[in-house]
Enzyme design. Structure first.
Site, mmCIF file in Angstrom:
data_model
loop_
_atom_site.group_PDB
_atom_site.id
_atom_site.type_symbol
_atom_site.label_atom_id
_atom_site.label_comp_id
_atom_site.label_asym_id
_atom_site.label_seq_id
_atom_site.Cartn_x
_atom_site.Cartn_y
_atom_site.Cartn_z
ATOM 1 N N ASP A 31 -12.235 23.245 -3.018
ATOM 2 C CA ASP A 31 -12.399 21.885 -3.532
ATOM 3 C C ASP A 31 -13.367 21.925 -4.724
ATOM 4 O OD1 ASP A 31 -12.094 18.836 -1.889
ATOM 5 O OD2 ASP A 31 -13.273 19.013 -3.732
ATOM 6 N N ALA A 80 -5.480 18.825 -2.744
ATOM 7 C CA ALA A 80 -6.382 18.439 -3.839
ATOM 8 C C ALA A 80 -5.612 17.627 -4.868
ATOM 9 C CB ALA A 80 -6.970 19.684 -4.498
ATOM 10 N N THR A 130 3.123 11.784 -1.583
ATOM 11 C CA THR A 130 3.034 10.369 -1.222
ATOM 12 C C THR A 130 4.407 9.696 -1.247
ATOM 13 O OG1 THR A 130 2.236 8.244 -2.050
ATOM 14 C CG2 THR A 130 2.470 9.961 -3.683
ATOM 15 N N ASP A 131 4.551 8.624 -0.480
ATOM 16 C CA ASP A 131 5.802 7.850 -0.534
ATOM 17 C C ASP A 131 5.882 7.026 -1.825
ATOM 18 O OD1 ASP A 131 3.880 5.892 0.022
ATOM 19 O OD2 ASP A 131 4.965 5.023 1.721
ATOM 20 N N GLU A 132 4.780 6.977 -2.576
ATOM 21 C CA GLU A 132 4.796 6.192 -3.824
ATOM 22 C C GLU A 132 5.741 6.796 -4.868
ATOM 23 O OE1 GLU A 132 0.995 4.746 -5.209
ATOM 24 O OE2 GLU A 132 0.150 4.913 -3.206
ATOM 25 N N TYR A 157 -0.395 7.593 -11.302
ATOM 26 C CA TYR A 157 -0.650 8.402 -10.103
ATOM 27 C C TYR A 157 0.658 8.874 -9.486
ATOM 28 C CZ TYR A 157 -1.339 9.354 -5.127
ATOM 29 O OH TYR A 157 -1.280 9.922 -3.872
ATOM 30 N N SER A 160 2.566 11.376 -11.502
ATOM 31 C CA SER A 160 1.997 12.736 -11.477
ATOM 32 C C SER A 160 2.338 13.430 -10.153
ATOM 33 C CB SER A 160 0.477 12.703 -11.710
ATOM 34 O OG SER A 160 -0.203 12.131 -10.609
ATOM 35 N N LYS A 161 2.348 12.673 -9.058
ATOM 36 C CA LYS A 161 2.700 13.283 -7.768
ATOM 37 C C LYS A 161 4.189 13.639 -7.740
ATOM 38 C CE LYS A 161 0.389 13.879 -4.631
ATOM 39 N NZ LYS A 161 -0.531 14.987 -4.242
ATOM 40 N N ARG A 221 2.538 -2.433 3.152
ATOM 41 C CA ARG A 221 2.308 -0.989 3.245
ATOM 42 C C ARG A 221 2.548 -0.575 4.701
ATOM 43 N NH1 ARG A 221 2.826 -1.857 -1.250
ATOM 44 N NH2 ARG A 221 1.463 -1.491 -3.025
#
Ligand code: NAD
Length: 349
Positions: A31, A80, A130-132, A157, A160-161, A221
């Site tokens: 980290d 990370a 993520t589910d986003e 965000y 990028s994921k 959510r």
């Protein structure tokens, strides 16, 4: 198993480190210690011979090679990331560098190490996402995110994921790296950094400050208790099929307003206000630009293939979470001093 966990000083990563240590695994926690990190989350293992900490930035490929060569892990759990959507609106650059380039560096460092070991079939690179990445759902409860839902990220965000997920799949298809992927819904629970909705609400309530709800509070959510999530992540690592992705949800859809009302009811019971209810502190504030309306996970794959389901309802999980914040004031007080915490971010869109 010897696990290299990235982001192990963060919220979910530290839950993974604690669970893996409890289960007798060896853990190397990698980290960079950004603003979101807190080594106190894993302080109970600091002197354990099965635990090692490496302060290493995943943007630094050469440093990652050194960590792989030194510790020789059996598997990687890659958590990370820059994780706060509001910060990604104000400053997307860090999200591109850590979430995309950092994941690329992790994949290349892991691949070089795996090749040098003669490509053991048992090696795993588990990418936590993520589910986003799937975008925003309509209100219709029969429509949920499955593993086959097309990607449609809408914030810096989530974009990028999504990029990092594509890289991980490509490294499997192109180089044969044995990867597994998971896409989870919103987590909550102990050690949640005090810039995210649930800790903000609990801590503002205790301080008698307004409880900010973005827009009209109708955004939905699917809330996942972090310790359930860590359990599911270990299961996918051990039993998931290489190249496959698994959605992990809490099976607990709530609107943001319902969630905050539940928190107020728990606080009214555990720590009553001198006068009135915590509900009186609810304040509607300007919405987040591009705020996704609804996320919900179809849990069929992880339920049927790996026989996993969450252990708590959101009411049970919130009860435990509120109690944890009441019992751990020293932990959250120090984090409230950090840059940007307690301020409204992400309104510039
Ligand atoms: P977090 O922000 O609490 O922790 C992230 C950790 O990563 C921190 O300890 C930070 O120091 C470290 N880090 C950041 N940049 C780094 C870098 N360049 N090099 C090395 N370390 C770095 O995040 P979290 O909420 O625990 O999320 C963990 C993972 O789960 C992330 O990949 C996130 O995208 C994903 N995720 C989170 C949620 C959620 O609800 N929190 C939901 C879905 C997916």
């Amino acid at each position: 198993m010897k696990l290299l966990v990235t982001g192990g000083a963060g919220f979910i990563g530290s839950a993974v480190v604690r669970l893996a240590m409890e289960r007798g695994h060896q853990v190397i926690n990698v980290d960079a210690l950004t603003y979101a990190a807190c080594l106190d989350n894993v302080a109970m293992y600091a002197d354990d011979p099965n635990y090692a900490f490496e302060q290493t930035d995943i943007r630094n490929r050469a440093a990652l090679d050194v960590v792989f060569a030194k510790h020789r892990p059996d598997a990687v759990m890659h958590l990370a990331a820059e994780s706060h959507v509001d910060r990604s609106i104000d400053g997307p650059g860090d999200f591109i560098e850590t979430n995309i380039t950092g994941t690329y560096n992790m994949l290349e460092a892991a691949r070089a190490y795996w090749v040098a070991q003669n490509k053991p079939e048992s090696f795993r690179f588990h990418h936590i996402s993520t589910d986003e990445v799937f975008g925003s759902l309509p209100a219709d409860p029969s429509v949920m995110f499955s593993e086959d839902t097309p990607y449609d990220p809408r914030s810096p965000y989530s974009a990028s994921k999504a990029s990092s997920d594509h890289l991980v799949r490509a490294w499997h298809e192109t180089y044969g790296l044995p990867v597994v992927l998971t896409n989870c819904s919103n987590n909550y629970g102990p050690y949640h950094f005090p810039e995210k909705l649930i800790p903000v609400v609990i801590l503002n309530a205790l301080a008698g400050k307004p409880l900010p709800i973005y827009g009209d509070g109708s955004n939905i959510r699917d809330w996942l208790y972090v310790e359930d999530h860590a359990d599911a992540l270990m299961l996918v690592l051990e039993k998931g099929q290489p190249g496959r992705s698994y959605n992990i949800g809490g099976e607990n859809e709530r609107t943001n307003l319902e969630l905050v009302q539940t928190l107020c009811a728990i606080l009214d019971k555990k720590q009553p206000k001198a006068k009135g209810s915590y509900l009186d502190l609810i304040t509607f504030v300007a919405d987040r630009p591009g705020h996704d309306a609804r996320y919900a996970i179809d849990p069929t794959r992880i339920r049927t293939e790996l026989n996993w389901k969450p252990s708590v309802t959101v009411e049970e999980g919130l009860e435990k979470t509120v109690q944890w914040y009441l019992d751990n004031e020293a932990w959250w007080r120090s984090l409230q001093e950090r840059h940007g915490v307690g301020q409204r971010l992400g309104t510039k869109g």
